[in-house]
Design a protein around this motif. Structure first.
Motif, PDB file in Angstrom:
ATOM      1  N   LEU A  15       0.865  -1.174   0.000  1.00 15.51           N
ATOM      2  CA  LEU A  15       0.000   0.000   0.000  1.00 15.51           C
ATOM      3  C   LEU A  15       0.901   1.222   0.000  1.00 15.51           C
ATOM      4  O   LEU A  15       1.493   1.590   1.010  1.00 15.51           O
ATOM      5  CB  LEU A  15      -0.922  -0.028   1.220  1.00 15.51           C
ATOM      6  N   GLY A  16       1.019   1.856  -1.151  1.00 20.09           N
ATOM      7  CA  GLY A  16       1.986   2.913  -1.391  1.00 20.09           C
ATOM      8  C   GLY A  16       3.146   2.347  -2.180  1.00 20.09           C
ATOM      9  O   GLY A  16       3.766   1.362  -1.772  1.00 20.09           O
ATOM     10  N   TYR A  17       3.419   2.948  -3.321  1.00 24.04           N
ATOM     11  CA  TYR A  17       4.484   2.441  -4.203  1.00 24.04           C
ATOM     12  C   TYR A  17       5.731   3.308  -4.152  1.00 24.04           C
ATOM     13  O   TYR A  17       6.848   2.802  -4.058  1.00 24.04           O
ATOM     14  CB  TYR A  17       3.963   2.357  -5.641  1.00 24.04           C
ATOM     15  N   GLY A  18       5.551   4.640  -4.189  1.00 27.06           N
ATOM     16  CA  GLY A  18       6.699   5.552  -4.170  1.00 27.06           C
ATOM     17  C   GLY A  18       7.618   5.302  -5.341  1.00 27.06           C
ATOM     18  O   GLY A  18       7.199   5.265  -6.495  1.00 27.06           O
ATOM     19  N   VAL A  50       2.562   6.367 -11.089  1.00 26.30           N
ATOM     20  CA  VAL A  50       2.235   5.166 -11.855  1.00 26.30           C
ATOM     21  C   VAL A  50       2.677   5.324 -13.306  1.00 26.30           C
ATOM     22  O   VAL A  50       3.284   4.413 -13.892  1.00 26.30           O
ATOM     23  CB  VAL A  50       0.731   4.867 -11.779  1.00 26.30           C
ATOM     24  N   ARG A  51       2.401   6.475 -13.886  1.00 27.99           N
ATOM     25  CA  ARG A  51       2.769   6.718 -15.275  1.00 27.99           C
ATOM     26  C   ARG A  51       4.291   6.673 -15.454  1.00 27.99           C
ATOM     27  O   ARG A  51       4.809   6.064 -16.392  1.00 27.99           O
ATOM     28  CB  ARG A  51       2.211   8.069 -15.730  1.00 27.99           C
ATOM     29  N   ALA A  52       5.014   7.306 -14.511  1.00 31.04           N
ATOM     30  CA  ALA A  52       6.475   7.326 -14.600  1.00 31.04           C
ATOM     31  C   ALA A  52       7.060   5.915 -14.483  1.00 31.04           C
ATOM     32  O   ALA A  52       8.024   5.573 -15.172  1.00 31.04           O
ATOM     33  CB  ALA A  52       7.055   8.226 -13.509  1.00 31.04           C
ATOM     34  N   ALA A  53       6.488   5.105 -13.605  1.00 28.93           N
ATOM     35  CA  ALA A  53       6.988   3.734 -13.423  1.00 28.93           C
ATOM     36  C   ALA A  53       6.864   2.937 -14.709  1.00 28.93           C
ATOM     37  O   ALA A  53       7.774   2.168 -15.074  1.00 28.93           O
ATOM     38  CB  ALA A  53       6.231   3.049 -12.298  1.00 28.93           C
ATOM     39  N   HIS A  54       5.747   3.116 -15.410  1.00 30.75           N
ATOM     40  CA  HIS A  54       5.559   2.395 -16.670  1.00 30.75           C
ATOM     41  C   HIS A  54       6.438   2.971 -17.779  1.00 30.75           C
ATOM     42  O   HIS A  54       7.006   2.210 -18.585  1.00 30.75           O
ATOM     43  CB  HIS A  54       4.089   2.448 -17.083  1.00 30.75           C
ATOM     44  N   GLU A  74      -1.044   2.571  -5.725  1.00 34.37           N
ATOM     45  CA  GLU A  74      -0.494   3.931  -5.648  1.00 34.37           C
ATOM     46  C   GLU A  74      -1.561   4.931  -6.078  1.00 34.37           C
ATOM     47  O   GLU A  74      -2.203   4.775  -7.126  1.00 34.37           O
ATOM     48  CB  GLU A  74       0.736   4.044  -6.552  1.00 34.37           C
ATOM     49  N   LEU A  75      -1.741   5.980  -5.266  1.00 37.87           N
ATOM     50  CA  LEU A  75      -2.776   6.988  -5.519  1.00 37.87           C
ATOM     51  C   LEU A  75      -2.355   8.012  -6.564  1.00 37.87           C
ATOM     52  O   LEU A  75      -3.188   8.564  -7.280  1.00 37.87           O
ATOM     53  CB  LEU A  75      -3.120   7.698  -4.200  1.00 37.87           C
ATOM     54  N   ASP A  76      -1.054   8.289  -6.661  1.00 36.21           N
ATOM     55  CA  ASP A  76      -0.533   9.339  -7.544  1.00 36.21           C
ATOM     56  C   ASP A  76      -0.383   8.804  -8.969  1.00 36.21           C
ATOM     57  O   ASP A  76       0.466   7.957  -9.245  1.00 36.21           O
ATOM     58  CB  ASP A  76       0.822   9.812  -7.006  1.00 36.21           C
TER      59      ASP A  76
END
Length: 239
Positions: free
Chosen positions: A47-50, A77-81, A71-73
């Motif tokens: 719960l929470g990715y950071g 999420v977009r940056a991780a992908h 992840e809520l932000d």
């Protein structure tokens, strides 16, 4: 990016507590290293990715594990992908961890909580009795040795009061709770890692001894390059 390296000290403590707890619960090596069915594959909910360091680390040290991160932000999420930092065993979902609903008959071996608001405090909903009951009954439902590893910031009266409130909430819901401080913590700030487990296993003195043994076993079994035992016994407190 080397997924087997954790830069932040508190993340090392979270990982050390999780791996030691798996040994503490007497998980057999075959359950992790020789899993041949879906039911035996270790699954972890974050719960929470950071920056995603902890899910990637757990995926690295337990290669066949399944890690789901909420992840809520949407920017995170977009940056991780876009940066292609997700491995096949890390599934990142956009959503609110408070309202996350798992699939029917799905549960996790461990839940990691690392969430803070703009004031660097944990929203109180994340240690409410209702939320912790949902973790215990739904997220950890089918795992008698299911556990929660929860990161708290320390330092100052507000954070101390919040940690005390959270410990009381966890004790109302889970049979065993344990607290350690990260090695780099100091009176003005740092991190406390709370472990909560479904099952009460031993009396307090025996638990402490077995916890030390579990730390040494985890160090050897997973080949960790930081001192697990030092991190899992720093100002150790069982309840």
């Amino acid at each position: 990016v080397d997924s087997s390296v954790l830069v932040h000290d508190y993340l090392r403590s979270m990982a050390a507590v999780a791996l030691s707890a798996m040994e503490f619960c007497q998980t057999s090596p075959g359950d992790i290293e020789d899993a041949d069915s879906e039911n035996k594959i270790p699954s972890f909910l974050h719960l929470g990715y950071g920056a995603g360091s902890l899910p990637r680390f757990m995926s690295s040290v337990i290669p066949n594990s399944h890690n789901v991160a909420i992840e809520l932000d949407d920017g995170v999420v977009r940056a991780a992908h876009e940066t292609n930092l997700l491995s096949q065993s890390v599934e990142l979902k956009l959503g609110d961890a408070l309202s996350y609903q798992i699939e029917h008959d799905k549960s996790y071996d461990a839940v990691f909580v690392d969430i803070f608001d703009g004031d660097n405090l944990l929203p109180e909903e994340f240690y409410s009795k209702a939320f912790l009951e949902r973790i215990r009954q739904s997220y950890l439902g089918s795992h008698p040795n299911g556990m929660v590893i929860h990161n708290f910031h320390t330092g100052g009266k507000a954070r101390a009061a919040q940690l005390a409130d959270a410990v009381r909430s966890y004790r109302r819901v889970f049979s065993t709770t344990m607290l350690v401080e990260s090695l780099n913590s100091h009176p003005t700030g740092g991190n406390a890692i709370l472990l909560a487990m479904n099952k009460r296993r031993l009396d307090a003195s025996s638990e402490t001894l077995c916890w030390h043994i579990a730390g040494r076993r985890a160090q050897d079994r997973f080949g960790i390059n930081f001192d697990i035992l030092a991190r899992t016994t720093n100002k150790l407190w069982f309840s």
